[in-house]
Design a protein around this motif. Sequence first.
Motif, PDB file in Angstrom:
ATOM      1  N   HIS A 146     -19.557  58.549  36.579  1.00  0.00           N
ATOM      2  CA  HIS A 146     -20.915  58.797  36.883  1.00  0.00           C
ATOM      3  C   HIS A 146     -20.750  59.647  38.646  1.00  0.00           C
ATOM      4  N   GLU A 201     -23.556  53.338  35.577  1.00  0.00           N
ATOM      5  CA  GLU A 201     -24.771  53.246  35.933  1.00  0.00           C
ATOM      6  C   GLU A 201     -24.557  53.117  34.126  1.00  0.00           C
ATOM      7  N   THR A 204     -26.608  57.454  31.786  1.00  0.00           N
ATOM      8  CA  THR A 204     -27.320  58.726  32.531  1.00  0.00           C
ATOM      9  C   THR A 204     -27.925  59.816  31.477  1.00  0.00           C
ATOM     10  N   ASP A 230     -25.269  49.609  38.282  1.00  0.00           N
ATOM     11  CA  ASP A 230     -26.160  50.552  39.572  1.00  0.00           C
ATOM     12  C   ASP A 230     -26.880  51.114  38.673  1.00  0.00           C
ATOM     13  N   GLU A 231     -28.612  50.436  38.926  1.00  0.00           N
ATOM     14  CA  GLU A 231     -29.446  51.002  38.369  1.00  0.00           C
ATOM     15  C   GLU A 231     -30.266  51.751  39.392  1.00  0.00           C
ATOM     16  N   THR A 234     -31.645  54.200  37.048  1.00  0.00           N
ATOM     17  CA  THR A 234     -32.565  54.224  35.204  1.00  0.00           C
ATOM     18  C   THR A 234     -34.015  52.707  35.784  1.00  0.00           C
TER      19      THR A 234
END
Length: 438
Positions: A146, A201, A204, A230-231, A234
Amino acid sequence: MTKLFDQSIAANARLHELIPGGAHTYAKGEDQYPENMAPVIERGLGAHVWDVDGNEYIEYGSGLRAVSLGHQHPKVVEAVKRELDRGSNFVRPSIVELEAAERFLTAVPTADMVKFTKNGSDATTAAIKLSRAITGRARVAICADHAFFSTDDWFITRTPMAAGIPDAIGDLTVGFPYGDLAATEEMFVRYPGEIACLVLEPATQQDPPPGYLEGLRDLAHRFGALLIFDEMITGFRFADGGAQGLYGVTPDLSTFGKALANGFAVSALAGRREYMERGGLRDSNERVFLLSTTHGAETHSLAAAIAVLDVYAAEGISARLHELGDKLAAGVREITAAAGVGEHVIVRGRASNLVFATLDENFLPSQLYRTLFLRELILGGVIGPSFVVSSALTDADIERTLEVVAQACTVYHKALDAQDVSAFLPGRPVQPVFRKFA
């Protein structure tokens, strides 16, 4: 369409004299655009922006994915103006802080508590600190596949721009591959009792493999670590409740930003009560200095976040983003195939978060061909580092974008035939953000 960039060129020169890099975000840098074609923006409305030369563009990836409702959304602007007339920052919490927290946790019911701040890096670094305090461990494991988690040392140490970060800090961050539970378990075995958390995340470009997020959560807990989602991207763009709601996997902690306030500065750290309380006043454990920012609870920004969440719920914005993205992606794929460059210009990702790849004659990623593609888009009145949509896009905007993509693909095909893309570029190619030297 002929465009002039004289005023932007002059403004960029002045920016570089006063601001390192000429921008406050590396991803907005002049080096990310073709030479002498990096527009300096004057204003925006809906899905359109105008530069200082008066050129108009259809914009994608607005605000680095933060402006998902389009510029000057009336309900957001109204909410902000209302709070500006009431004061923006006080010596004690504003009632708007409570209202924003309640509204956020209604939208993200998988979290028990939330703390707001100004940027995603601070929120994610706070999650790291909290996980270290909870586990008593120092090492952090980040998903190596990421692109970005934070401007802070624990992440930047893993990039080519690690100058100024002591090796001792870099040694505390390790990587694991996305989608590979066996490799992640091997990492835990390699660092027994040392890893405080897994940071990634949740998704992705593709949905996670079946069972992967559940397996990762169980693996982290089996080895005594926390799971952090980790949004920033998203959150709300994939679904109203974030990817954790979409995929049905609840992390211990998660961070949100970007689409949360339609370009206003709000990010959030959210998570389980038993962990979040470590940064509060009601826990008997040693206190964690979690987040404490002078401007973290500016009333107008939090009012913007409330308005955004209300609009998302009332107007089905997540579904609208996917609808627009599906239409754009299908059109681009049809055009690239018809132009004979379908294996070279590739649109990929979830419909609400589309990116494009530019491949050379040997089907390898190419910054030169990316430059060519960006150049043709900009000349046609389309700007963006991606095809990430906002809900302000109209059908006419999508149709015009596809016309410009078709024109760009014609030039792209000529460059492939010539096997010399440089002959089609009057200046230097665009550059990756993370590189060791300028």
